[in-house]
Design an enzyme around this catalytic site. Structure first.
Site, PDB file in Angstrom:
ATOM      1  N   LYS A 211       0.839  -1.202   0.000  1.00  0.00           N
ATOM      2  CA  LYS A 211       0.000   0.000   0.000  1.00  0.00           C
ATOM      3  C   LYS A 211       0.878   1.256   0.000  1.00  0.00           C
ATOM      4  O   LYS A 211       0.704   2.151  -0.801  1.00  0.00           O
ATOM      5  CB  LYS A 211      -0.892  -0.054   1.235  1.00  0.00           C
ATOM      6  CG  LYS A 211      -1.891   1.060   1.331  1.00  0.00           C
ATOM      7  CD  LYS A 211      -2.848   0.768   2.485  1.00  0.00           C
ATOM      8  CE  LYS A 211      -3.646   1.986   2.868  1.00  0.00           C
ATOM      9  NZ  LYS A 211      -4.585   1.724   3.954  1.00  0.00           N
ATOM     10  N   GLU A 217      10.413  -4.603   4.787  1.00  0.00           N
ATOM     11  CA  GLU A 217      10.523  -5.995   4.323  1.00  0.00           C
ATOM     12  C   GLU A 217      10.247  -6.095   2.827  1.00  0.00           C
ATOM     13  O   GLU A 217      10.994  -6.724   2.068  1.00  0.00           O
ATOM     14  CB  GLU A 217       9.513  -6.892   5.065  1.00  0.00           C
ATOM     15  CG  GLU A 217       9.804  -7.108   6.537  1.00  0.00           C
ATOM     16  CD  GLU A 217       9.181  -6.056   7.436  1.00  0.00           C
ATOM     17  OE1 GLU A 217       8.901  -4.939   6.964  1.00  0.00           O
ATOM     18  OE2 GLU A 217       8.983  -6.360   8.632  1.00  0.00           O
ATOM     19  N   GLY A 272      -4.911  -2.400   5.369  1.00  0.00           N
ATOM     20  CA  GLY A 272      -4.102  -3.539   4.925  1.00  0.00           C
ATOM     21  C   GLY A 272      -4.781  -4.880   5.153  1.00  0.00           C
ATOM     22  O   GLY A 272      -4.916  -5.694   4.241  1.00  0.00           O
ATOM     23  N   ARG A 273      -5.226  -5.121   6.390  1.00  0.00           N
ATOM     24  CA  ARG A 273      -5.799  -6.436   6.698  1.00  0.00           C
ATOM     25  C   ARG A 273      -7.221  -6.598   6.178  1.00  0.00           C
ATOM     26  O   ARG A 273      -7.848  -7.633   6.394  1.00  0.00           O
ATOM     27  CB  ARG A 273      -5.714  -6.711   8.197  1.00  0.00           C
ATOM     28  CG  ARG A 273      -6.330  -5.643   9.076  1.00  0.00           C
ATOM     29  CD  ARG A 273      -5.905  -5.823  10.527  1.00  0.00           C
ATOM     30  NE  ARG A 273      -6.351  -4.739  11.384  1.00  0.00           N
ATOM     31  CZ  ARG A 273      -5.713  -3.589  11.547  1.00  0.00           C
ATOM     32  NH1 ARG A 273      -4.606  -3.353  10.876  1.00  0.00           N
ATOM     33  NH2 ARG A 273      -6.178  -2.659  12.354  1.00  0.00           N
ATOM     34  N   GLU A 358      -4.764  -7.684  15.252  1.00  0.00           N
ATOM     35  CA  GLU A 358      -4.251  -6.352  14.948  1.00  0.00           C
ATOM     36  C   GLU A 358      -5.396  -5.334  15.041  1.00  0.00           C
ATOM     37  O   GLU A 358      -5.174  -4.160  15.312  1.00  0.00           O
ATOM     38  CB  GLU A 358      -3.605  -6.319  13.550  1.00  0.00           C
ATOM     39  CG  GLU A 358      -2.596  -5.197  13.395  1.00  0.00           C
ATOM     40  CD  GLU A 358      -1.799  -5.274  12.105  1.00  0.00           C
ATOM     41  OE1 GLU A 358      -2.410  -5.354  11.034  1.00  0.00           O
ATOM     42  OE2 GLU A 358      -0.564  -5.226  12.157  1.00  0.00           O
ATOM     43  N   HIS A 389      -4.831 -34.549  16.996  1.00  0.00           N
ATOM     44  CA  HIS A 389      -3.700 -35.382  17.432  1.00  0.00           C
ATOM     45  C   HIS A 389      -2.597 -34.532  18.047  1.00  0.00           C
ATOM     46  O   HIS A 389      -1.464 -34.976  18.173  1.00  0.00           O
ATOM     47  CB  HIS A 389      -3.169 -36.188  16.246  1.00  0.00           C
ATOM     48  CG  HIS A 389      -4.194 -37.131  15.728  1.00  0.00           C
ATOM     49  ND1 HIS A 389      -4.244 -38.461  16.072  1.00  0.00           N
ATOM     50  CD2 HIS A 389      -5.275 -36.910  14.928  1.00  0.00           C
ATOM     51  CE1 HIS A 389      -5.290 -39.028  15.490  1.00  0.00           C
ATOM     52  NE2 HIS A 389      -5.932 -38.099  14.797  1.00  0.00           N
ATOM     53  N   LYS A 509       9.310  -1.114  14.905  1.00  0.00           N
ATOM     54  CA  LYS A 509       9.821  -0.710  13.584  1.00  0.00           C
ATOM     55  C   LYS A 509      10.855   0.398  13.749  1.00  0.00           C
ATOM     56  O   LYS A 509      11.930   0.365  13.151  1.00  0.00           O
ATOM     57  CB  LYS A 509       8.665  -0.131  12.751  1.00  0.00           C
ATOM     58  CG  LYS A 509       7.910  -1.102  11.908  1.00  0.00           C
ATOM     59  CD  LYS A 509       7.067  -0.302  10.901  1.00  0.00           C
ATOM     60  CE  LYS A 509       5.757  -0.987  10.611  1.00  0.00           C
ATOM     61  NZ  LYS A 509       4.840  -0.175   9.811  1.00  0.00           N
TER      62      LYS A 509
HETATM   63  C1  G6Q Z   1      -2.527  -4.140   8.110  1.00  0.00           C
HETATM   64  C2  G6Q Z   1      -1.307  -3.469   8.484  1.00  0.00           C
HETATM   65  C3  G6Q Z   1      -0.046  -4.107   7.957  1.00  0.00           C
HETATM   66  C4  G6Q Z   1       0.275  -3.796   6.503  1.00  0.00           C
HETATM   67  C5  G6Q Z   1       1.713  -4.204   6.239  1.00  0.00           C
HETATM   68  C6  G6Q Z   1       2.117  -3.965   4.827  1.00  0.00           C
HETATM   69  O1  G6Q Z   1      -3.633  -3.804   8.394  1.00  0.00           O
HETATM   70  O2  G6Q Z   1      -1.396  -2.126   8.154  1.00  0.00           O
HETATM   71  O3  G6Q Z   1      -0.052  -5.500   8.109  1.00  0.00           O
HETATM   72  O4  G6Q Z   1      -0.596  -4.428   5.646  1.00  0.00           O
HETATM   73  O5  G6Q Z   1       2.559  -3.523   7.115  1.00  0.00           O
HETATM   74  O6  G6Q Z   1       2.018  -2.626   4.500  1.00  0.00           O
HETATM   75  P1  G6Q Z   1       2.182  -2.146   3.027  1.00  0.00           P
HETATM   76  O7  G6Q Z   1       1.094  -2.727   2.200  1.00  0.00           O
HETATM   77  O8  G6Q Z   1       2.104  -0.642   3.054  1.00  0.00           O
HETATM   78  O9  G6Q Z   1       3.528  -2.628   2.553  1.00  0.00           O
END
Ligand code: G6Q
Length: 545
Positions: A211, A217, A272-273, A358, A389, A509
């Site tokens: 996003k 990462e 994001g989620r 989250e 199991h 972070k």
């Molecule tokens: C989700 C969070 C988080 C996000 C990641 C990736 O709700 O905001 O998990 O999706 O940190 O972020 P980017 O899509 O900006 O790389």
């Protein structure tokens, strides 16, 4: 934006009524609930949006559900749902709307946000994704050397990874088998190295899904992917053919070297989620095809409509959310086990962990007041029967109360001998065993020796929901995801917390940003952390040489 002060949750008369009710029925055994009402197993069920939802094995009476619905009502849930569906900026700490429901709104419909109907732009992106997905699926997207693209690698993390990987695994049987899909998320180089170990860069397309397009990462992995591809393809021009982006940040995408014509956009009102139905789902669409992707959106929309319109007592996400509150806040249950009896849903619990934890892992209300009650539960789980199991022992006979969500399907994706009947026998058996247990008297009658009786006794009274769906299709997956999304929202409204921000991920972070140069510095850095962190850094530096 400063929030209107709400009556603190525990001051609500509906909360107090539930406390009193819990005192009255909290110890009643499910055996007694069932004995008192022969029809319970059929009455305490709701069927909506393709899901048969059996909540009879919960430690509730009809009155409990009424009281919980009263609490949801007093919490302003109805108005909160409307605020979400009408594009209000309900993500108050970030000043954003949370309009993921618009991602599955049908063409021609209208979802307003700041006076603008956002549905046309949602469909514009969907159509661009479809044209691209069709081309890749048909072998019409060739790489820099003219070879057909056969491998798709999604690079993203958190919300830009967990949804796509879960959906790919869940709908693998709908995927184009000639294409290989890999997902890289971790900053640990192993993730990238293993994902590409057997791939030919000339046949590989990277989807950089971020996003913000600034996530450490993802940008590190994307940079490594670019180096890996260019090392073999030896021409910068190749990037345009081997990299596409999913992002809201065109400037950064272009800075990376990706042609913005190959960028698929979304908007700040998609968290994001909550983004797997947006362009973040590009890998899913390439895998299962546009038609199946649309069916998944339709399934989610069915759940959206149900959530917006059904009365609370017959509303699946509301019921699920309220039952969670019942155990979390009145029985001190700390976690919920999600147990899909469907191997394809193996990543579903991991996906739900982010969605739920989250979102509702918060300790202050929207107004910034510390809560004096429990909020988000720990979600965890594994597919059945494997879990049986392993950890089910603790659920059956341990000292913790762990409500379970069983998810099962009447029809198997693969019809193979007796497999599905046996699988279903197990899910029904587990829910029943948890609820009713086995008494000392029953064991005695079976001739079990006295000294063994305590070990073999099952106390029972362990609650669960059984969700029965027809078959794991794209639409069914859409319904399930939307069910949990709205369950989370329901609980956030009751707990008065904001489910759409995640400030709790920031501190680590920022610290990592400070520590990384200290690990990489040539000269011994001056460390000013706590003594433990300082020592660990020194030790690491010495060991890596
Ligand atoms: C989700 C969070 C988080 C996000 C990641 C990736 O709700 O905001 O998990 O999706 O940190 O972020 P980017 O899509 O900006 O790389």
């Amino acid at each position: 934006m400063q929030q209107k002060i709400k009556t603190p949750l525990k001051f609500l008369p509906q909360w107090k009524a539930l406390e009193a009710h819990h005192m009255k029925i909290g110890r009643t055994h499910l055996r007694d609930f069932f004995a008192a009402d022969n029809g319970r197993g059929e009455e305490m069920t709701v069927e909506a949006a393709g899901i048969y939802f059996d909540y009879s094995k919960h430690r509730v009476k009809t009155e409990t559900i009424k009281l919980l619905a009263g609490l949801a009502d007093a919490s302003g849930l109805r108005a909160s749902i409307e605020a979400m569906f009408t594009g209000k900026r309900i993500n108050v700490t970030e000043g954003r709307a949370a309009l993921h429901i618009a991602l599955r709104a049908p063409k021609g419909s209208s979802v307003m946000m700041d006076g603008e109907n956002v549905v046309p732009k949602v469909h514009e992106v969907l159509e661009k994704m479809e044209a691209f997905a069709d081309r890749v699926r048909a072998g019409g997207w060739t790489g820099h050397t003219g070879k057909t693209i056969k491998n798709i690698v999604n690079i993203g993390i958190g919300g830009s990874d967990l949804g796509p990987v879960m959906a790919y695994e869940a709908l693998r049987n709908y995927s184009q088998r000639g294409l290989t899909f890999r997902f890289v998320s971790n900053i640990d180089g192993t993730d990238f190295a293993e994902a590409v170990v057997d791939l030919d860069p000339a046949e590989t397309l990277f989807i950089v899904a971020s996003k913000t397009f600034t996530t450490q990462e993802t940008m590190t992995n994307a940079g490594t992917a670019r180096d890996w591809a260019l090392a073999r393809l030896k021409d910068k021009e190749a990037i345009a053919k081997h990299f596409v982006a999913v992002s809201t940040n065109a400037a950064k995408v272009s800075e990376f070297g990706i042609d913005t014509a190959n960028m698929f956009g979304f908007w700040d009102w998609v968290g994001g989620r909550y983004s797997m139905f947006s362009a973040i789902g590009l890998s899913t669409m390439i895998a299962i095809g546009p038609e199946n992707f649309r069916a998944m959106l339709d399934g989610a929309r069915e759940m959206d409509e149900h959530y917006r319109t059904a009365p609370f007592e017959k509303n699946l996400p509301v019921l699920m959310g309220m039952l969670g509150v019942w155990y979390n806040n009145f029985f001190d249950a700390q976690s919920i086990a999600v147990l899909p009896y469907e191997q394809y849903l193996k990543r579903f619990p991991a996906y739900l962990q982010q969605l739920t934890m989250e979102s509702n892992g918060k300790r202050v209300t929207l107004e910034g007041r510390p809560v004096d009650y429990q909020t988000g539960q720990v979600y965890w789980g594994e597919p059945g029967t494997n879990g049986q199991h392993s950890f089910y022992q603790l659920i059956h006979q341990g000292t913790k109360l762990i409500p379970c969500d069983f998810i099962a399907f009447s029809k198997p994706v693969h019809k193979l001998g007796r497999h599905h009947d046996l699988l279903m026998a197990n899910v029904f058996a587990q829910a029943s065993a948890l609820a009713f247990g086995k008494t000392a008297e029953e064991l005695k009658k079976e001739g079990v020796k006295d000294w063994l009786i305590p070990h073999k006794t099952f106390e029972g009274n362990r609650p669960s929901t059984t969700m029965l769906l027809d078959e794991l299709t794209p639409a069914a997956l859409g319904r399930l995801v939307a069910l949990y999304e709205h369950c989370v929202f329901t609980q956030s409204a009751i707990w008065q917390v904001g489910p759409f921000d995640q400030w709790g991920v920031e501190l680590g972070k920022a610290l990592a940003g400070r520590i990384a140069p200290e690990l990489e510095a040539k000269d011994e850095p001056k460390l000013a952390h706590d003594s433990s962190t300082n020592a660990l850094i020194r030790r690491y530096r010495a060991a890596k040489g």
